[in-house]
Design a protein around this motif. Structure first.
Motif, PDB file in Angstrom:
ATOM      1  N   ILE A 210       1.383  74.549  49.273  1.00  0.00           N
ATOM      2  CA  ILE A 210       1.498  73.520  50.298  1.00  0.00           C
ATOM      3  C   ILE A 210       1.737  72.152  49.695  1.00  0.00           C
ATOM      4  O   ILE A 210       2.226  71.254  50.364  1.00  0.00           O
ATOM      5  N   SER A 211       1.434  71.973  48.414  1.00  0.00           N
ATOM      6  CA  SER A 211       1.722  70.698  47.773  1.00  0.00           C
ATOM      7  C   SER A 211       3.113  70.687  47.141  1.00  0.00           C
ATOM      8  O   SER A 211       3.521  69.713  46.533  1.00  0.00           O
ATOM      9  N   GLY A 212       3.837  71.803  47.261  1.00  0.00           N
ATOM     10  CA  GLY A 212       5.217  71.837  46.815  1.00  0.00           C
ATOM     11  C   GLY A 212       5.418  72.279  45.393  1.00  0.00           C
ATOM     12  O   GLY A 212       6.529  72.204  44.871  1.00  0.00           O
TER      13      GLY A 212
ATOM     14  N   SER B 272       6.186  80.499  53.209  1.00  0.00           N
ATOM     15  CA  SER B 272       5.720  79.551  54.222  1.00  0.00           C
ATOM     16  C   SER B 272       5.129  80.275  55.422  1.00  0.00           C
ATOM     17  O   SER B 272       4.095  79.891  55.953  1.00  0.00           O
TER      18      SER B 272
ATOM     19  N   LYS C 220      -4.594  68.190  51.167  1.00  0.00           N
ATOM     20  CA  LYS C 220      -3.283  67.692  50.769  1.00  0.00           C
ATOM     21  C   LYS C 220      -2.509  67.283  52.019  1.00  0.00           C
ATOM     22  O   LYS C 220      -2.678  67.868  53.074  1.00  0.00           O
ATOM     23  N   GLU C 221      -1.629  66.282  51.870  1.00  0.00           N
ATOM     24  CA  GLU C 221      -0.864  65.806  53.026  1.00  0.00           C
ATOM     25  C   GLU C 221      -0.058  66.934  53.660  1.00  0.00           C
ATOM     26  O   GLU C 221      -0.056  67.096  54.883  1.00  0.00           O
ATOM     27  N   ALA C 222       0.639  67.713  52.833  1.00  0.00           N
ATOM     28  CA  ALA C 222       1.428  68.821  53.372  1.00  0.00           C
ATOM     29  C   ALA C 222       0.528  69.843  54.054  1.00  0.00           C
ATOM     30  O   ALA C 222       0.881  70.415  55.094  1.00  0.00           O
TER      31      ALA C 222
ATOM     32  N   LEU D 158      -0.525  68.814  57.574  1.00  0.00           N
ATOM     33  CA  LEU D 158       0.500  69.141  58.567  1.00  0.00           C
ATOM     34  C   LEU D 158       0.442  70.610  58.968  1.00  0.00           C
ATOM     35  O   LEU D 158       0.571  70.948  60.150  1.00  0.00           O
TER      36      LEU D 158
ATOM     37  N   THR E 106       3.034  60.671  57.120  1.00  0.00           N
ATOM     38  CA  THR E 106       2.703  62.028  57.566  1.00  0.00           C
ATOM     39  C   THR E 106       2.654  62.106  59.081  1.00  0.00           C
ATOM     40  O   THR E 106       3.135  63.068  59.695  1.00  0.00           O
TER      41      THR E 106
ATOM     42  N   HIS F 256       6.106  62.073  60.449  1.00  0.00           N
ATOM     43  CA  HIS F 256       6.705  63.394  60.259  1.00  0.00           C
ATOM     44  C   HIS F 256       6.195  64.376  61.308  1.00  0.00           C
ATOM     45  O   HIS F 256       6.958  65.182  61.850  1.00  0.00           O
TER      46      HIS F 256
END
Length: 532
Positions: A28-30, A39, A80-82, A85, A120, A123
């Motif tokens: 999730i943090s990429g 995903s 985490k930001e992602a 979401l 965020t 988004h």
């Protein structure tokens, strides 16, 4: 305990089976791509954690209880930001419309997550497609739009100030206003209203919303407030919130305040607007109460009973967590800690959502089914035989006697409310729907008395104006400005509080030290001296 909201965050020493897997966090943090979790797999996993939390939340009855593993997993993802979401999207998509605790669980989970950045949130709004066309489709997918409105309201409340202003873009405002259409689903209308109220806690947003509502030829809130007496209980909630907003936030030129049109004839007992925790909403007739805050809000009625047998009823408008029963003048309202009626040794309460009795912060299960909107909770206090009996639609439970080992006098009808909960009280002004058949009793309304001025529930801004304008008698309490300031706190020795207000405090508001003792003093103290 009232909130069933376990606030403990997972610590670094938590077990591996509780903390989310490292590869999930990396994904999730990429930092993990094709060779990591997909995903869709993460979304499915998050959906499961959200539904597991919703399923277990009504079983959490202790404020000191550890959060369930599913909630800890969600905390880890949202760190985490992602991941934040991912969690928000999951809540919006999977929390059902029919669960009475659904909106409260969204608020609970977001309250425990880190604050999102402005980027965020932007988004997120783009992902939700907050357009007028989207809002007009609320009847096709009311679950989605209801949950989006709950999320927006919660974020607005947490991001008060400039961040909240940035969130209320024209698109977001139009999205919420578009839901205030009487043809939309009432659940969506309700939480769009509540979201606008949360945004209006920032004055600039309040001005923007008021102007936008004023541009409509017919202010939609004027139509919606007519639902106050609707036969459907969701519509009734919409009417309550619309009327409250018109009285307290979005003032409409030419519209009289609701309290000016209330029939107070033969109204001798009501909820006490001077004896209530800070965020509870009380209807203009003083007989309905609602909480839309994330805290656990409480209120007592105006009439105290010391002997005899007394009965009142409450109509259940929402089916979530409320603790309704009896409290004494010594009961404390600790709304932010989640303690309410039934959470001290001198109060007792019935919780129909979790099917529990409450006394001294201890719960005991009962055999009544979970309550639902329209149910009538009856509560009988028998001081002659030292017992309390609760009835659901006329069906009695065995008497309770716990509270009488600590108190025998000075009881009030009282209740506490979790987020988005509401009920209506009948203290005898109207005929009771399910009165006890085998026990003679008295009603508050037949014996209480209220002056005309005491029957008025003023909007908050008018009440504050009057408080600022009134002259304070020398020696009055610095909190209520009513009773004499006769209490000194120990060990800090700060003064300026009456006996009633001092019992509501656990720490001194002047020095923040813990209050170990409240000592009564004879001399009267001036307000000026105390503030100094």
């Amino acid at each position: 305990m009232g909130t069933c909201c376990c606030k403990n965050q997972p610590d670094s020493g938590a077990d591996d089976d509780i903390i989310i897997d490292r590869r999930e966090i990396e994904f999730i943090s990429g930092t993990v791509t094709e060779d990591g979790l997909k995903s869709s797999a993460l979304s499915n996993l998050t959906d499961k954690y959200v539904l597991d939390t919703l399923a277990v939340i009504r079983t959490l009855v202790d404020n000191d209880q550890d959060p369930p593993p599913s909630m800890l997993k969600l905390h880890s993802i949202a760190d985490k930001e992602a991941g934040w979401l991912v969690v928000v999207r999951s809540m919006v998509q999977v929390i059902p419309l029919t669960d009475p605790l659904g909106p409260a669980v969204i608020t609970l989970l977001l309250d425990d997550c880190p604050l999102p950045s402005k980027e965020t949130v932007v988004h997120l709004c783009k992902f939700f497609d907050l357009s007028g066309e989207s809002a007009s489709e609320s009847w096709k997918n009311p679950q989605l739009h209801r949950n989006i409105c709950v999320v927006l309201g919660c974020i607005a409340e947490r991001l008060a100030g400039p961040a909240s202003i940035a969130l209320l873009t024209n698109t977001t405002l139009e999205y919420l206003i578009a839901h205030l259409n009487e043809d939309n689903h009432p659940c969506v209308i309700l939480f769009a209203l509540i979201a606008l109220e949360k945004f209006a806690q920032t004055s600039e947003n309040k001005t923007s919303i008021s102007k936008r509502l004023g541009h409509d030829p017919t202010n939609p809130l004027r139509t919606l407030e007519g639902w106050m007496s609707h036969s459907d209980y969701v519509h009734r909630q919409v009417g309550f919130c619309a009327q409250w907003c018109l009285d307290n936030l979005f003032i409409c030129d030419g519209r009289p305040y609701s309290y000016e049109n209330v029939d107070t004839q033969h109204l001798n007992a009501m909820l006490n607007s001077n004896d209530v925790s800070e965020y509870l909403k009380i209807s203009p007739d003083g007989l309905q109460a609602r909480c839309d805050a994330s805290s656990f809000e409480s209120v007592r009625c105006t009439f105290q009973v010391d002997e005899g047998v007394w009965y009142y009823e409450a109509t259940i408008i929402t089916a979530g967590v409320m603790q309704i029963g009896w409290a004494t003048k010594d009961s404390k309202f600790l709304n932010h800690e989640g303690y309410g009626i039934g959470d001290d040794e001198v109060s007792v309460a019935y919780d129909g959502c979790r099917q529990l009795f409450w006394h001294s912060a201890q719960s005991q299960s009962h055999i009544h089914p979970s309550w639902k909107p329209g149910d009538i909770l009856g509560s009988l206090l028998d001081l002659n035989n030292a017992q309390v009996i609760f009835y659901l639609n006329g069906d009695p439970l065995p008497p309770l006697t716990h509270v009488f080992s600590n108190a025998m006098r000075g009881f009030f009808a009282a209740a506490s409310f979790m987020s988005f909960q509401q009920c209506e009280f009948n203290f005898g002004r109207k005929p009771f729907l399910h009165p006890p058949k085998d026990i003679p009793f008295q009603s508050f309304n037949d014996h209480a008395q209220l002056k005309d001025a005491e029957k008025i529930i003023l909007p908050r801004h008018i009440r504050l104006q009057k408080l600022r304008a009134m002259s304070v008698e020398e020696g009055a309490c610095t909190l209520c400005f009513d009773e004499s300031a006769t209490i000194v706190f120990l060990p800090c020795s700060h003064r300026g509080f009456c006996e009633r207000c001092s019992l509501q405090l656990e720490i001194c508001p002047m020095c923040r030290r813990h209050i170990k003792e409240r000592q009564k003093v004879e001399e009267k103290l001036s307000v000026k001296e105390d503030v100094t």
